[in-house]
Design a protein around this motif. Structure first.
Motif, PDB file in Angstrom:
ATOM      1  N   GLY A  67     -37.033   8.423 -26.408  1.00 36.47           N
ATOM      2  CA  GLY A  67     -36.936   8.046 -25.000  1.00 36.47           C
ATOM      3  C   GLY A  67     -35.944   6.913 -24.789  1.00 36.47           C
ATOM      4  N   ILE A  68     -36.034   5.885 -25.624  1.00 39.86           N
ATOM      5  CA  ILE A  68     -35.096   4.767 -25.512  1.00 39.86           C
ATOM      6  C   ILE A  68     -33.674   5.244 -25.783  1.00 39.86           C
ATOM      7  N   ALA A  69     -33.506   6.072 -26.825  1.00 35.35           N
ATOM      8  CA  ALA A  69     -32.173   6.564 -27.177  1.00 35.35           C
ATOM      9  C   ALA A  69     -31.559   7.367 -26.042  1.00 35.35           C
ATOM     10  N   GLY A  70     -32.364   8.181 -25.371  1.00 37.14           N
ATOM     11  CA  GLY A  70     -31.858   9.003 -24.279  1.00 37.14           C
ATOM     12  C   GLY A  70     -31.452   8.183 -23.069  1.00 37.14           C
ATOM     13  N   THR A  71     -32.302   7.254 -22.651  1.00 37.42           N
ATOM     14  CA  THR A  71     -31.960   6.435 -21.475  1.00 37.42           C
ATOM     15  C   THR A  71     -30.801   5.492 -21.783  1.00 37.42           C
ATOM     16  N   LEU A  72     -30.704   5.039 -23.036  1.00 40.75           N
ATOM     17  CA  LEU A  72     -29.591   4.172 -23.427  1.00 40.75           C
ATOM     18  C   LEU A  72     -28.260   4.921 -23.340  1.00 40.75           C
ATOM     19  N   ALA A  73     -28.229   6.146 -23.873  1.00 41.25           N
ATOM     20  CA  ALA A  73     -26.994   6.924 -23.882  1.00 41.25           C
ATOM     21  C   ALA A  73     -26.583   7.361 -22.476  1.00 41.25           C
ATOM     22  N   ASP A  74     -27.540   7.462 -21.548  1.00 37.45           N
ATOM     23  CA  ASP A  74     -27.198   7.789 -20.164  1.00 37.45           C
ATOM     24  C   ASP A  74     -26.719   6.567 -19.384  1.00 37.45           C
ATOM     25  N   ALA A  75     -27.105   5.376 -19.847  1.00 41.23           N
ATOM     26  CA  ALA A  75     -26.815   4.162 -19.086  1.00 41.23           C
ATOM     27  C   ALA A  75     -25.575   3.413 -19.571  1.00 41.23           C
ATOM     28  N   ILE A  76     -25.127   3.702 -20.806  1.00 40.79           N
ATOM     29  CA  ILE A  76     -24.019   2.963 -21.423  1.00 40.79           C
ATOM     30  C   ILE A  76     -22.980   3.957 -21.938  1.00 40.79           C
ATOM     31  N   ASP A  77     -21.756   3.522 -22.070  1.00 41.24           N
ATOM     32  CA  ASP A  77     -20.691   4.366 -22.606  1.00 41.24           C
ATOM     33  C   ASP A  77     -21.104   4.934 -23.963  1.00 41.24           C
ATOM     34  N   ASN A 202     -39.064   0.509 -23.103  1.00 40.00           N
ATOM     35  CA  ASN A 202     -40.461   0.779 -23.441  1.00 40.00           C
ATOM     36  C   ASN A 202     -40.556   2.178 -24.061  1.00 40.00           C
ATOM     37  N   PRO A 203     -40.969   2.299 -25.324  1.00 41.42           N
ATOM     38  CA  PRO A 203     -40.995   3.618 -25.963  1.00 41.42           C
ATOM     39  C   PRO A 203     -41.863   4.637 -25.221  1.00 41.42           C
ATOM     40  N   TRP A 204     -42.968   4.187 -24.652  1.00 36.66           N
ATOM     41  CA  TRP A 204     -43.895   5.101 -23.995  1.00 36.66           C
ATOM     42  C   TRP A 204     -43.335   5.599 -22.661  1.00 36.66           C
ATOM     43  N   THR A 205     -42.942   4.655 -21.792  1.00 34.76           N
ATOM     44  CA  THR A 205     -42.473   5.056 -20.464  1.00 34.76           C
ATOM     45  C   THR A 205     -41.120   5.775 -20.536  1.00 34.76           C
ATOM     46  N   SER A 206     -40.250   5.378 -21.470  1.00 38.07           N
ATOM     47  CA  SER A 206     -38.951   6.051 -21.591  1.00 38.07           C
ATOM     48  C   SER A 206     -39.127   7.483 -22.070  1.00 38.07           C
ATOM     49  N   THR A 207     -40.085   7.704 -22.970  1.00 36.44           N
ATOM     50  CA  THR A 207     -40.351   9.071 -23.441  1.00 36.44           C
ATOM     51  C   THR A 207     -40.900   9.926 -22.305  1.00 36.44           C
ATOM     52  N   LEU A 208     -41.817   9.371 -21.519  1.00 33.47           N
ATOM     53  CA  LEU A 208     -42.346  10.107 -20.366  1.00 33.47           C
ATOM     54  C   LEU A 208     -41.232  10.445 -19.376  1.00 33.47           C
ATOM     55  N   THR A 209     -40.290   9.526 -19.214  1.00 33.83           N
ATOM     56  CA  THR A 209     -39.186   9.750 -18.277  1.00 33.83           C
ATOM     57  C   THR A 209     -38.324  10.922 -18.708  1.00 33.83           C
ATOM     58  N   ILE A 210     -37.931  10.972 -19.976  1.00 33.39           N
ATOM     59  CA  ILE A 210     -37.056  12.067 -20.424  1.00 33.39           C
ATOM     60  C   ILE A 210     -37.803  13.394 -20.452  1.00 33.39           C
ATOM     61  N   GLY A 362     -30.600  12.066 -21.911  1.00 34.65           N
ATOM     62  CA  GLY A 362     -32.057  12.082 -21.916  1.00 34.65           C
ATOM     63  C   GLY A 362     -32.599  13.465 -22.206  1.00 34.65           C
ATOM     64  N   ALA A 363     -31.942  14.494 -21.680  1.00 38.12           N
ATOM     65  CA  ALA A 363     -32.370  15.871 -21.948  1.00 38.12           C
ATOM     66  C   ALA A 363     -32.208  16.206 -23.423  1.00 38.12           C
ATOM     67  N   ILE A 364     -31.085  15.782 -24.020  1.00 40.25           N
ATOM     68  CA  ILE A 364     -30.870  16.022 -25.451  1.00 40.25           C
ATOM     69  C   ILE A 364     -31.911  15.266 -26.274  1.00 40.25           C
ATOM     70  N   ALA A 365     -32.216  14.041 -25.875  1.00 36.38           N
ATOM     71  CA  ALA A 365     -33.216  13.246 -26.590  1.00 36.38           C
ATOM     72  C   ALA A 365     -34.605  13.868 -26.473  1.00 36.38           C
ATOM     73  N   ALA A 366     -34.919  14.410 -25.282  1.00 36.16           N
ATOM     74  CA  ALA A 366     -36.202  15.087 -25.112  1.00 36.16           C
ATOM     75  C   ALA A 366     -36.311  16.284 -26.036  1.00 36.16           C
ATOM     76  N   ASN A 367     -35.199  17.005 -26.213  1.00 33.67           N
ATOM     77  CA  ASN A 367     -35.199  18.128 -27.146  1.00 33.67           C
ATOM     78  C   ASN A 367     -35.490  17.659 -28.570  1.00 33.67           C
ATOM     79  N   ALA A 368     -34.889  16.531 -28.975  1.00 34.82           N
ATOM     80  CA  ALA A 368     -35.141  16.005 -30.316  1.00 34.82           C
ATOM     81  C   ALA A 368     -36.613  15.621 -30.485  1.00 34.82           C
TER      82      ALA A 368
END
Length: 425
Positions: A67-77, A202-210, A362-368
């Motif tokens: 979740g963190i990895a997905g939101t990070l990659a969507d928010a930063i270059d 937040n690992p929990w909320t970021s995972t729920l988001t993706i 985030g979609a790619i991270a959710a797949n992982a």
């Protein structure tokens, strides 16, 4: 295809991902051989248990940090993240080199966990960045090259890790990590979308988001479920090759390595060839047919394995492949694996392009994240079945036919005739 490999829009990413997969598997295989043949040579059960623990530690970061990895990659270059991640890999592999040289099992396991963290944060980038750098008809080709190159890199790393001494592997992983960082520096900028949200640490909320983002998009949801099944399928096949060759065919470890090579090359061939088959269109229309071919090739493989006479004495590589039936097995494995490549690559391309630019990583991270559950579940189920006395060829056939569970998703995607224009952003 060759032109794409020479452009800055794609070549640095391809090289970085290839070296990433190669280096991970070089270290993991060197560790496996070090533990099995040296550190715990007198304790086979302990070695097997340690390998299982290592596999779990490698998958754990995907469950914790996707979740963190997905939101990070969507928010930063994304290119900046890739460079930072590859710089971290140098430090991880330096620690790994020290662990291999010092024969430290706790340190080896710590490095395995850190490699899992490293892969968790790099995984969303390699597919999510493609629509930003490639034209619409190049995305499928690029996805196929990434997927095919990854399987070849995995195979190469595994083979080399089993051939060279741990001390030499310790030097190799560090050198490859540095080259990977240098190649990542050449990846062009991939800035976030204007409407991208903030990083959720937040690992929990970021995972729920993706996961919510995946669920609300039918195309992304269906592609994710189908790809996750494919990773579970691949896990069963690749983990059962060694016991199949040793116990079912009474052949040497070289034969098992050959099976892994055939499987990897087959997936790579299907992954690269599907772009030509679909003429560059991002479409799932070939996926249901690929699933059928995959299942039927598994049945044919069962018959080929049963037709091969089991020798009284173990067969070496040359003696095994002197048997005509052995080449029937080779063809079956190759066809099955190539169908897997045709199956998976368009689904990855759909997943990357069906989601909005602001939530693509985030979609790619959710797949992982979801694939990690499928991988662990498939491995446990296959292991339990084998322990219960189910013949390995039967396990392989059942695994292939379990694809019927994702047929509804494939048919929906195929009926949608999913295509994307040239400018994806």
């Amino acid at each position: 295809m060759v032109t794409l490999l020479t452009t800055r829009r794609f070549a640095p990413l391809f090289v970085t991902q290839f070296l990433n997969a190669f280096n991970d598997n070089l270290f993991k295989t060197a560790m496996l051989f070090l533990v099995t043949y040296r550190l715990l040579a007198d304790d086979p059960a302990g070695a097997a248990g340690l390998v299982s623990i290592a596999a779990g530690m490698l998958m754990l970061p995907f469950l914790l940090f996707s979740g963190i990895a997905g939101t990070l990659a969507d928010a930063i270059d994304k290119a900046k993240i890739a460079r930072v991640v590859k710089l971290c890999e140098i430090g991880i592999m330096a620690l790994g080199a020290f662990a291999l040289h010092g024969n430290s099992i706790p340190l080896l396991l710590a490095v395995i966990f850190l490699l899992g963290v490293h892969s968790t944060f790099f995984s969303p980038i390699k597919y999510a960045i493609l629509p930003q750098h490639l034209d619409g008809r190049e995305v499928l080709t690029g996805t196929g090259l990434i997927e095919g190159g990854t399987f070849v890199a995995i195979l190469t790393g595994q083979v080399l890790g089993g051939l060279i001494a741990p001390d030499l592997a310790a030097i190799g992983i560090l050198v490859v990590a540095v080259i990977g960082w240098l190649s990542a520096r050449g990846i062009p900028p991939a800035p976030p979308a204007a409407d991208a949200g903030p990083v959720d640490w937040n690992p929990w909320t970021s995972t729920l988001t993706i996961l919510r983002g995946t669920y609300v998009n039918p195309a992304v949801r269906d592609a994710t479920i189908a790809i996750s099944w494919f990773w579970g399928f691949g896990t069963v096949y690749t983990t059962q090759f060694i016991p199949l060759v040793k116990g079912g065919l009474n052949a040497s470890a070289d034969v098992a390595t050959s099976f892994l090579a055939i499987f990897s090359v087959g997936v790579a061939a299907g992954s690269i060839g599907v772009a030509r088959l679909l003429k560059g269109q991002i479409s799932a229309r070939a996926a249901p047919w690929a699933l059928i071919v995959l299942a039927l090739a598994g049945v044919e493989l069962l018959f080929a394995l049963r037709a091969l006479p089991v020798p009284a004495a173990p067969l070496g590589w040359s003696a095994f492949f002197a048997e005509p039936q052995a080449w029937r097995i080779v063809v079956d494995l190759f066809v099955l694996a190539a169908a897997g490549g045709v199956f998976s690559v368009p689904l990855y391309a759909i997943m990357a392009t069906a989601s909005g630019a602001h939530v693509r990583a985030g979609a790619i991270a959710a797949n992982a994240f979801i694939s990690a559950f499928f991988i662990v579940g498939a491995a446990l189920a296959a292991g339990a079945a084998a322990s219960g006395g189910v013949p390995i060829p039967v396990i392989l056939v059942v695994t292939g036919f379990s694809g019927v569970l994702v047929l509804p998703q494939l048919l929906r995607l195929a009926a949608a005739k999913w295509t994307r224009p040239a400018a994806l952003g």
